[in-house]
Design a protein around this motif. Structure first.
Motif, PDB file in Angstrom:
ATOM      1  N   GLU A 223      81.844  40.684  54.069  1.00  3.25           N
ATOM      2  CA  GLU A 223      80.670  41.260  54.635  1.00  3.25           C
ATOM      3  C   GLU A 223      79.836  40.610  56.019  1.00  3.25           C
ATOM      4  N   GLU A 224      79.668  39.427  55.715  1.00  2.00           N
ATOM      5  CA  GLU A 224      78.868  38.567  56.727  1.00  2.00           C
ATOM      6  C   GLU A 224      79.821  38.748  57.931  1.00  2.00           C
ATOM      7  N   GLN A 225      81.366  38.244  57.870  1.00  2.00           N
ATOM      8  CA  GLN A 225      82.037  38.270  59.106  1.00  2.00           C
ATOM      9  C   GLN A 225      82.005  39.701  59.724  1.00  2.00           C
ATOM     10  N   ALA A 226      81.911  40.650  58.981  1.00  3.10           N
ATOM     11  CA  ALA A 226      82.023  42.092  59.472  1.00  3.10           C
ATOM     12  C   ALA A 226      80.809  42.412  60.387  1.00  3.10           C
ATOM     13  N   ALA A 227      79.615  41.779  59.855  1.00  2.00           N
ATOM     14  CA  ALA A 227      78.405  42.020  60.364  1.00  2.00           C
ATOM     15  C   ALA A 227      78.358  41.495  61.910  1.00  2.00           C
ATOM     16  N   ALA A 228      78.846  40.468  62.083  1.00  2.00           N
ATOM     17  CA  ALA A 228      79.034  39.712  63.354  1.00  2.00           C
ATOM     18  C   ALA A 228      79.954  40.637  64.321  1.00  2.00           C
ATOM     19  N   ILE A 229      81.077  41.080  63.679  1.00  2.00           N
ATOM     20  CA  ILE A 229      82.080  42.080  64.543  1.00  2.00           C
ATOM     21  C   ILE A 229      81.390  43.134  64.880  1.00  2.00           C
ATOM     22  N   VAL A 230      80.667  43.774  64.062  1.00  2.00           N
ATOM     23  CA  VAL A 230      79.776  45.012  64.277  1.00  2.00           C
ATOM     24  C   VAL A 230      78.831  44.747  65.550  1.00  2.00           C
ATOM     25  N   PHE A 231      77.980  43.772  65.302  1.00  2.00           N
ATOM     26  CA  PHE A 231      77.094  43.378  66.381  1.00  2.00           C
ATOM     27  C   PHE A 231      77.977  43.121  67.776  1.00  2.00           C
ATOM     28  N   LEU A 232      79.030  42.442  67.809  1.00  2.00           N
ATOM     29  CA  LEU A 232      79.602  42.116  68.957  1.00  2.00           C
ATOM     30  C   LEU A 232      80.165  43.173  69.614  1.00  2.00           C
ATOM     31  N   ALA A 233      80.365  44.594  68.761  1.00  2.00           N
ATOM     32  CA  ALA A 233      80.953  45.674  69.338  1.00  2.00           C
ATOM     33  C   ALA A 233      79.938  46.638  69.959  1.00  2.00           C
ATOM     34  N   SER A 234      78.475  46.394  69.490  1.00  2.00           N
ATOM     35  CA  SER A 234      77.525  47.263  69.783  1.00  2.00           C
ATOM     36  C   SER A 234      76.881  47.202  71.043  1.00  2.00           C
ATOM     37  N   ASP A 235      75.904  48.216  71.387  1.00  2.00           N
ATOM     38  CA  ASP A 235      75.100  48.119  72.524  1.00  2.00           C
ATOM     39  C   ASP A 235      74.255  46.620  72.486  1.00  2.00           C
ATOM     40  N   ALA A 236      73.800  46.368  71.297  1.00  2.00           N
ATOM     41  CA  ALA A 236      72.803  45.235  71.255  1.00  2.00           C
ATOM     42  C   ALA A 236      73.349  44.078  72.066  1.00  2.00           C
ATOM     43  N   ALA A 237      74.898  43.768  72.043  1.00  2.00           N
ATOM     44  CA  ALA A 237      75.504  42.741  72.691  1.00  2.00           C
ATOM     45  C   ALA A 237      75.962  43.149  73.915  1.00  2.00           C
ATOM     46  N   SER A 238      75.487  44.074  74.445  1.00  2.00           N
ATOM     47  CA  SER A 238      75.859  44.510  75.875  1.00  2.00           C
ATOM     48  C   SER A 238      76.118  43.684  77.005  1.00  2.00           C
ATOM     49  N   ASN A 239      75.293  42.649  76.910  1.00  2.00           N
ATOM     50  CA  ASN A 239      75.646  41.583  78.122  1.00  2.00           C
ATOM     51  C   ASN A 239      76.222  40.463  77.473  1.00  2.00           C
ATOM     52  N   ILE A 240      76.884  40.285  76.285  1.00  2.00           N
ATOM     53  CA  ILE A 240      77.636  39.043  75.787  1.00  2.00           C
ATOM     54  C   ILE A 240      79.278  39.787  76.054  1.00  2.00           C
ATOM     55  N   ASN A 241      79.824  38.656  76.506  1.00  2.00           N
ATOM     56  CA  ASN A 241      81.234  38.871  76.981  1.00  2.00           C
ATOM     57  C   ASN A 241      81.936  37.508  77.170  1.00  2.00           C
ATOM     58  N   GLY A 242      82.907  37.736  76.439  1.00  2.00           N
ATOM     59  CA  GLY A 242      83.934  36.364  76.568  1.00  2.00           C
ATOM     60  C   GLY A 242      83.396  35.207  75.648  1.00  2.00           C
ATOM     61  N   VAL A 243      82.574  35.796  74.783  1.00  2.00           N
ATOM     62  CA  VAL A 243      81.954  34.661  73.650  1.00  2.00           C
ATOM     63  C   VAL A 243      82.807  34.402  72.501  1.00  2.00           C
ATOM     64  N   ILE A 244      83.054  33.169  71.852  1.00  2.00           N
ATOM     65  CA  ILE A 244      83.781  32.970  70.719  1.00  2.00           C
ATOM     66  C   ILE A 244      82.488  32.305  69.790  1.00  2.00           C
ATOM     67  N   LEU A 245      82.189  33.398  68.624  1.00  2.00           N
ATOM     68  CA  LEU A 245      81.352  33.031  67.776  1.00  2.00           C
ATOM     69  C   LEU A 245      81.587  32.726  66.413  1.00  2.00           C
ATOM     70  N   PRO A 246      81.300  31.463  66.288  1.00  2.00           N
ATOM     71  CA  PRO A 246      81.464  30.877  65.082  1.00  2.00           C
ATOM     72  C   PRO A 246      80.754  31.515  63.908  1.00  2.00           C
TER      73      PRO A 246
END
Length: 254
Positions: A223-246
């Motif tokens: 679920e902790e990994q899933a939370a990061a995935i959902v965030f990166l797909a969300s509008d809250a991450a609208s200016n995040i692109n090309g990031v590799i998030l550990p």
């Protein structure tokens, strides 16, 4: 029952029958997204769909080997036909290698790991891109790995495949950022899932890697990994692109 919550996007999650993929599918559905649950395991995929529907969400299973073009085509077509398009692609499906060093890797091990871990995400991205481009928006989240950041976290085939996922992620991010499509990746560290590693007794690879495994730290929950995935797909991450998030409890910082 169909949920029409704040997030009614069409989301494809691969490897969604268990582990991180299951957790991501459930998390997206809980926000109101309609989810294509794609996996090789038909029973597992059906169980996740049933779990989503029992909670009032909307999901449909598609099963098959995602390294095959025909299966990829079916996944995308299902999202388009059932949910009107593809807003989010989560390339999560993957397999481990045997921690084999290069001199020990068979052709079969190399080709299968590369095919599932790298070629399948490429095929899926290529398949959904026309629909995202037509809509002028979209988000792709790939599951890389701690092994995409270093050479001491897995065998040669898995390490090469996940480094390839990083390259694919960055290429997609650059190529399509001006068309409204963002591509990022999570790099999970140790995570509690059902994945096991079939290590060959006495092999050089596992013995060479053993001294580095003490830096893993606390294992994450799916679920902790899933939370990061959902965030990166969300509008809250609208200016995040090309990031590799550990997502690794600081393993990458050691």
């Amino acid at each position: 029952m169909t949920t029409t919550g704040p997030d009614s996007r069409s989301v494809i999650v691969t490897g969604a029958a268990s582990g991180i993929g299951r957790a991501a599918a459930l998390a997206f559905a809980a926000q109101g997204a309609r989810v294509v649950v794609a996996d090789l395991n038909p029973e597992g995929a059906a169980a996740v769909v049933a779990e989503i529907e029992a909670a009032g969400g909307t999901a449909v299973p598609v099963t098959g080997d995602l390294s095959e073009q025909a299966v990829v085509d079916r996944v995308t077509a299902t999202a388009v036909e059932r949910f009107g398009g593809v807003d989010v692609l989560v390339n999560n499906a993957g397999i481990m290698d045997r921690m084999s060093a290069v001199a020990e890797v068979s052709d079969a091990e190399w080709e299968r790991v590369i095919r599932v871990n790298l070629t399948a995400p490429f095929l899926l991205a290529r398949s959904v891109l026309p629909h995202m481009l037509a809509a002028g928006r979209g988000a792709i989240v790939n599951t890389a790995s701690e092994a995409s950041l270093r050479g001491s976290a897995a065998g040669a085939a898995y390490t090469a495949s996940k480094h390839g996922v990083v390259g694919l992620t960055k290429s997609l991010a650059v190529m399509y950022r001006d068309q409204g499509i963002r591509t990022n990746a999570v790099a999970p560290g140790g995570t509690r899932t059902a994945i096991t590693v079939d290590v060959e007794a006495g092999a050089h690879g596992p013995a060479a890697l053993a001294p580095y495994m003490g830096n893993v730290g606390r294992a994450a929950e799916a679920e902790e990994q899933a939370a990061a995935i959902v965030f990166l797909a969300s509008d809250a991450a609208s200016n995040i692109n090309g990031v590799i998030l550990p997502v690794d409890n600081g393993w990458a910082a050691v």
